[in-house]
Design a protein around this motif. Structure first.
Motif, short mmCIF file in Angstrom:
data_model
loop_
_atom_site.label_atom_id
_atom_site.label_comp_id
_atom_site.label_asym_id
_atom_site.label_seq_id
_atom_site.Cartn_x
_atom_site.Cartn_y
_atom_site.Cartn_z
N ARG A 60 0.81 -1.30 -0.16
CA ARG A 60 -0.03 -0.09 -0.08
C ARG A 60 0.76 1.19 -0.24
N VAL A 61 2.01 1.10 -0.88
CA VAL A 61 3.12 2.38 -0.70
C VAL A 61 3.38 2.51 -2.20
N ILE A 62 3.01 3.78 -2.55
CA ILE A 62 3.67 4.18 -4.07
C ILE A 62 4.94 4.93 -3.90
N ASP A 117 4.32 -0.82 -4.53
CA ASP A 117 3.69 -1.46 -5.31
C ASP A 117 3.50 -0.96 -6.64
N ALA A 118 3.98 0.42 -6.93
CA ALA A 118 4.03 1.14 -7.91
C ALA A 118 4.86 2.11 -8.00
N ILE A 119 5.16 2.93 -9.05
CA ILE A 119 6.20 3.82 -9.15
C ILE A 119 5.58 4.94 -9.91
N ILE A 120 5.85 6.32 -9.14
CA ILE A 120 5.71 7.38 -10.20
C ILE A 120 7.06 8.18 -10.38
N VAL A 121 7.48 8.47 -11.60
CA VAL A 121 8.79 9.13 -11.65
C VAL A 121 8.78 10.58 -12.18
N ALA A 301 -1.50 11.39 -11.78
CA ALA A 301 -0.39 10.52 -11.74
C ALA A 301 -0.88 9.46 -10.92
N VAL A 302 -1.49 9.70 -9.87
CA VAL A 302 -1.90 8.86 -8.59
C VAL A 302 -3.03 7.77 -9.16
#
Length: 333
Positions: A60-62, A117-121, A301-302
């Motif tokens: 539950r972390v981006i 769990d996922a990545i924003i760059v 983005a989210v």
């Protein structure tokens, strides 16, 4: 802090039953589920990240990758970060901020260790060296920015090229025939930062299309650099009457130096800029501007990255169209 044990005691069930209600992994009777949910609300229980990870096989972390560099305008960067953090909480996600200037393996490292769990760059370059790796990460990845080679990637950004064209058009339609771009600091262009390159391209496309004399000036944000930049911009042979400014950190110094030179905006020089609305409104001379929609971009983005955690989506590019607000800092010639 309320624990899962206290929720179980309050609801009169086992700890495992509370866990199953939270995770949905086992069928629980509606009456028991309702009792557990009422206890959660009554006690104000919030499962911690570790518990959520055990229950759902997710952290539950981006992960938010945003290297902090000396040439960054930190107030604007933090607007994006704040928007992403607030939007992630709406989806019950936390944000892991990764600020070290790491190499291309950072996204793999974070997802492989189940840290996110996922990545924003962020801080995307035109020829970004991270692109090949980002295509192979076994987790959703969204770029807040758009590299030249964006095939197969998920990107969200402002349409900076369109913004450059629109600002030139705004001045040209008011009769300005010699325009200058006061752009980002040299390091931003040298690094090939995507947003700066795309705005510059749009500026040059529109001035060429309209056959307008134009000059481009990379400028650091400190006062001395701004003063030296204006010496060049305002050389008599240029005949500059309109400025496009893509350097929000330099705006205060720019207006101060114009005042010192007894140049009035817009009577003597028209100025239009791309920056956050609160910056444009709060200057000594409120400036006509195209907004940097940090809140909207962060939320998008989210939305994109969490949506890809739930189901498959084809790669998507979402470019927001520029919105110009006229605050009277440009005049008709």
């Amino acid at each position: 802090m309320i624990t899962i044990k206290e929720v179980a005691r309050h609801a009169g069930v086992s700890i495992s039953t509370v866990s199953y209600v939270l995770s949905g992994k086992r069928s629980i009777s509606e009456e028991t589920k309702r009792r557990v949910e009422q206890s959660i609300i009554a006690l104000g229980y919030h499962p911690n990240a570790g518990a959520r990870a055990l229950a759902s096989n997710r952290s539950r972390v981006i992960g938010l990758i945003v290297p902090l560099r000396s040439d960054h305008n930190m107030p604007v960067i933090m607007q994006f970060v704040s928007s992403i953090v607030a939007s992630a909480r709406d989806y019950d996600y936390d944000v892991l901020l990764l600020t070290k200037e790491a190499g291309p393996g950072e996204a793999h490292r974070v997802t492989a260790r189940s840290m996110a769990d996922a990545i924003i760059v962020m801080d995307v370059e035109s020829a970004d060296p991270r692109v090949p790796e980002l295509r192979t990460v076994d987790a959703p990845v969204v770029l807040l920015g758009m590299p030249d080679d964006h095939q197969g990637l998920n990107c969200v950004d402002l349409d900076f090229a369109s913004a450059g064209r629109q600002m030139v058009g705004h001045l040209a339609d008011r009769g300005h025939r010699s325009i200058a771009l006061i752009g980002s600091p040299p390091a931003v262009y040298e690094r090939g930062t995507s947003y700066a390159a795309r705005l510059l391209a749009g500026f040059q496309q529109e001035t060429a299309k309209r056959n307008l004399p134009a000059s481009v000036h990379s400028c650091a944000a400190d006062y001395d650099a701004v003063s030296a930049c204006l010496d060049d911009v305002l050389r008599p042979e240029r005949g500059t009457t309109g400025l496009v400014v893509h350097n929000e950190a330099a705006l205060g110094s720019l207006l101060l130096e114009l005042r010192r030179r007894s140049l009035k905006v817009p009577a003597d020089l028209s100025v239009i800029t791309l920056c956050p609305d609160d910056v444009a409104r709060g200057l000594a001379v409120p400036l006509t501007s195209i907004a940097v929609p940090a809140d909207e971009l962060g939320a998008l983005a989210v939305e994109m990255v969490t949506g890809r955690l739930e189901r498959e989506h084809p790669p998507e590019i979402r470019l927001l169209q520029p919105q110009l607000t006229d605050r009277g800092s440009t005049s008709t010639r």
